[in-house]
Write a protein that holds these residues in place. Structure first.
Motif, PDB file in Angstrom:
ATOM      1  N   GLY A  39       0.890  -1.438  -0.033  1.00  0.00           N
ATOM      2  CA  GLY A  39      -0.155   0.164   0.058  1.00  0.00           C
ATOM      3  C   GLY A  39       0.891   1.372   0.048  1.00  0.00           C
ATOM      4  O   GLY A  39       0.303   2.465  -0.136  1.00  0.00           O
ATOM      5  N   ALA A  40       2.220   1.166   0.099  1.00  0.00           N
ATOM      6  CA  ALA A  40       2.963   2.193   0.216  1.00  0.00           C
ATOM      7  C   ALA A  40       3.649   2.533  -1.474  1.00  0.00           C
ATOM      8  O   ALA A  40       4.146   1.578  -1.839  1.00  0.00           O
ATOM      9  N   ALA A  41       3.352   3.724  -1.688  1.00  0.00           N
ATOM     10  CA  ALA A  41       3.965   4.282  -3.248  1.00  0.00           C
ATOM     11  C   ALA A  41       5.421   4.311  -3.125  1.00  0.00           C
ATOM     12  O   ALA A  41       5.969   4.822  -2.507  1.00  0.00           O
ATOM     13  N   ARG A  42       6.054   3.603  -3.945  1.00  0.00           N
ATOM     14  CA  ARG A  42       7.414   3.638  -4.302  1.00  0.00           C
ATOM     15  C   ARG A  42       7.453   3.973  -5.878  1.00  0.00           C
ATOM     16  O   ARG A  42       6.762   3.625  -6.694  1.00  0.00           O
ATOM     17  N   PHE A  43       8.831   4.295  -6.282  1.00  0.00           N
ATOM     18  CA  PHE A  43       9.351   4.420  -7.669  1.00  0.00           C
ATOM     19  C   PHE A  43       9.753   3.171  -8.282  1.00  0.00           C
ATOM     20  O   PHE A  43       9.766   2.963  -9.525  1.00  0.00           O
ATOM     21  N   PHE A  44      10.035   2.086  -7.598  1.00  0.00           N
ATOM     22  CA  PHE A  44      10.636   0.758  -8.180  1.00  0.00           C
ATOM     23  C   PHE A  44      10.504  -0.239  -7.001  1.00  0.00           C
ATOM     24  O   PHE A  44      10.466   0.132  -5.961  1.00  0.00           O
ATOM     25  N   ARG A  45      10.431  -1.366  -7.409  1.00  0.00           N
ATOM     26  CA  ARG A  45      10.409  -2.595  -6.552  1.00  0.00           C
ATOM     27  C   ARG A  45      11.595  -2.897  -5.844  1.00  0.00           C
ATOM     28  O   ARG A  45      12.496  -2.710  -6.415  1.00  0.00           O
ATOM     29  N   ARG A  46      11.455  -3.514  -4.842  1.00  0.00           N
ATOM     30  CA  ARG A  46      12.561  -4.173  -3.964  1.00  0.00           C
ATOM     31  C   ARG A  46      12.304  -5.562  -3.335  1.00  0.00           C
ATOM     32  O   ARG A  46      11.008  -5.782  -3.406  1.00  0.00           O
ATOM     33  N   THR A  47      13.173  -6.338  -3.087  1.00  0.00           N
ATOM     34  CA  THR A  47      12.810  -7.928  -2.607  1.00  0.00           C
ATOM     35  C   THR A  47      13.095  -7.600  -1.119  1.00  0.00           C
ATOM     36  O   THR A  47      12.726  -8.833  -0.512  1.00  0.00           O
ATOM     37  N   GLY A  48      13.770  -6.808  -0.620  1.00  0.00           N
ATOM     38  CA  GLY A  48      13.766  -6.638   0.923  1.00  0.00           C
ATOM     39  C   GLY A  48      14.389  -5.238   1.053  1.00  0.00           C
ATOM     40  O   GLY A  48      14.707  -4.486   0.284  1.00  0.00           O
ATOM     41  N   GLU A  49      14.582  -4.824   2.685  1.00  0.00           N
ATOM     42  CA  GLU A  49      15.171  -3.635   2.919  1.00  0.00           C
ATOM     43  C   GLU A  49      16.515  -3.509   2.412  1.00  0.00           C
ATOM     44  O   GLU A  49      17.414  -4.093   2.642  1.00  0.00           O
ATOM     45  N   GLY A  50      16.677  -2.682   1.500  1.00  0.00           N
ATOM     46  CA  GLY A  50      17.979  -2.234   0.900  1.00  0.00           C
ATOM     47  C   GLY A  50      18.467  -3.275  -0.188  1.00  0.00           C
ATOM     48  O   GLY A  50      19.370  -3.160  -0.615  1.00  0.00           O
ATOM     49  N   VAL A  51      17.489  -4.120  -0.716  1.00  0.00           N
ATOM     50  CA  VAL A  51      17.694  -5.158  -1.559  1.00  0.00           C
ATOM     51  C   VAL A  51      16.666  -4.775  -2.768  1.00  0.00           C
ATOM     52  O   VAL A  51      15.655  -4.998  -2.642  1.00  0.00           O
ATOM     53  N   TYR A  52      17.261  -4.038  -3.952  1.00  0.00           N
ATOM     54  CA  TYR A  52      16.583  -3.702  -5.117  1.00  0.00           C
ATOM     55  C   TYR A  52      16.293  -4.798  -6.260  1.00  0.00           C
ATOM     56  O   TYR A  52      17.249  -5.553  -6.303  1.00  0.00           O
ATOM     57  N   ASP A  53      15.129  -4.699  -6.719  1.00  0.00           N
ATOM     58  CA  ASP A  53      14.900  -5.461  -7.991  1.00  0.00           C
ATOM     59  C   ASP A  53      15.496  -4.832  -9.226  1.00  0.00           C
ATOM     60  O   ASP A  53      15.173  -3.586  -9.617  1.00  0.00           O
ATOM     61  N   MET A  54      16.829  -5.162  -9.467  1.00  0.00           N
ATOM     62  CA  MET A  54      17.594  -4.267 -10.334  1.00  0.00           C
ATOM     63  C   MET A  54      17.073  -4.205 -11.770  1.00  0.00           C
ATOM     64  O   MET A  54      17.100  -3.032 -12.398  1.00  0.00           O
ATOM     65  N   ASP A  55      16.402  -5.264 -11.995  1.00  0.00           N
ATOM     66  CA  ASP A  55      15.690  -5.120 -13.483  1.00  0.00           C
ATOM     67  C   ASP A  55      14.547  -4.061 -13.670  1.00  0.00           C
ATOM     68  O   ASP A  55      14.051  -3.530 -14.457  1.00  0.00           O
ATOM     69  N   ASP A  56      13.828  -4.168 -12.339  1.00  0.00           N
ATOM     70  CA  ASP A  56      12.517  -3.037 -12.347  1.00  0.00           C
ATOM     71  C   ASP A  56      13.123  -1.955 -12.384  1.00  0.00           C
ATOM     72  O   ASP A  56      12.509  -0.884 -12.980  1.00  0.00           O
ATOM     73  N   LEU A  57      14.229  -1.667 -11.312  1.00  0.00           N
ATOM     74  CA  LEU A  57      14.965  -0.290 -11.391  1.00  0.00           C
ATOM     75  C   LEU A  57      15.312   0.344 -12.741  1.00  0.00           C
ATOM     76  O   LEU A  57      15.116   1.205 -13.044  1.00  0.00           O
ATOM     77  N   ALA A  58      15.969  -0.889 -13.300  1.00  0.00           N
ATOM     78  CA  ALA A  58      16.472  -0.206 -14.813  1.00  0.00           C
ATOM     79  C   ALA A  58      15.304  -0.035 -15.521  1.00  0.00           C
ATOM     80  O   ALA A  58      15.384   1.195 -16.341  1.00  0.00           O
TER      81      ALA A  58
END
Length: 184
Positions: A39-58
């Protein structure tokens, strides 16, 4: 023109008024992250605290760069400034690293960049503000220092405002943001 990027759980209103107050004559663009994390808006997905979904970020970095470029094209003579807090700082940093020509000035308020960015010589002489808390549990100080060092190595004009607290924005950080945006 000022782009204001909210933090996780914020929205397009989080920094809109602040941007208007800091630069009353500038147009303000305040996008809303379209990723929902419980429910919290973000600009890209992550898989955990400080762990980014790098494909989604790209993917989302590319989309945000197109969004910024379209606004920039509609206002070809206006300087373009960007600031973001937390997740907003992270997407802004990613866009600036991938497309250094889009922003004239950049303010990253409590960013967390857990990857090793490639060199970006085109960031030379860009004005970049990085703020941090020495005891930030979300953005650990060593990672903030590493990002400060990285931008310095690129030749950017790096300004910092660091406090002894955590992930909270403090008045000195906002004053540093104002100084960056209003500087001649």
């Amino acid at each position: 023109m000022v782009f204001a990027f909210h933090g996780t759980g914020g929205d397009e209103n989080q920094f809109f008024e602040l941007a208007q107050q800091l630069l009353p004559r500038a147009g303000v663009v305040s996008p809303r992250g379209d990723v929902s994390e419980m429910g919290a808006a973000r600009f890209f997905r992550r898989t955990g605290e400080g762990v980014y979904d790098m494909d989604d970020l790209a993917r989302r970095t590319g989309a945000m760069a197109e969004f910024v470029a379209a606004h920039k094209a509609q206002n070809p003579n206006a300087p373009v400034y960007g600031f973001g807090y937390s997740n907003g700082a992270n997407i802004l940093a990613s866009v600036a690293m991938a497309h250094p020509d889009l922003f004239d000035r950049i303010a990253l308020l409590h960013p967390l960049i857990p990857w090793e960015p490639e060199a970006v010589p085109a960031l030379a002489d860009k004005r970049v503000l990085i703020t941090a808390g020495k005891h930030d549990p979300i953005c650990p100080w060593p990672m903030s220092q590493r990002l400060i060092d990285w931008f310095t190595t690129q030749g950017a004009q790096v300004f910092t405002k660091v406090h002894e607290g955590g992930h909270d924005l403090r008045q000195p950080e906002l004053l540093a943001l104002e100084a960056l945006l209003k500087a001649p």
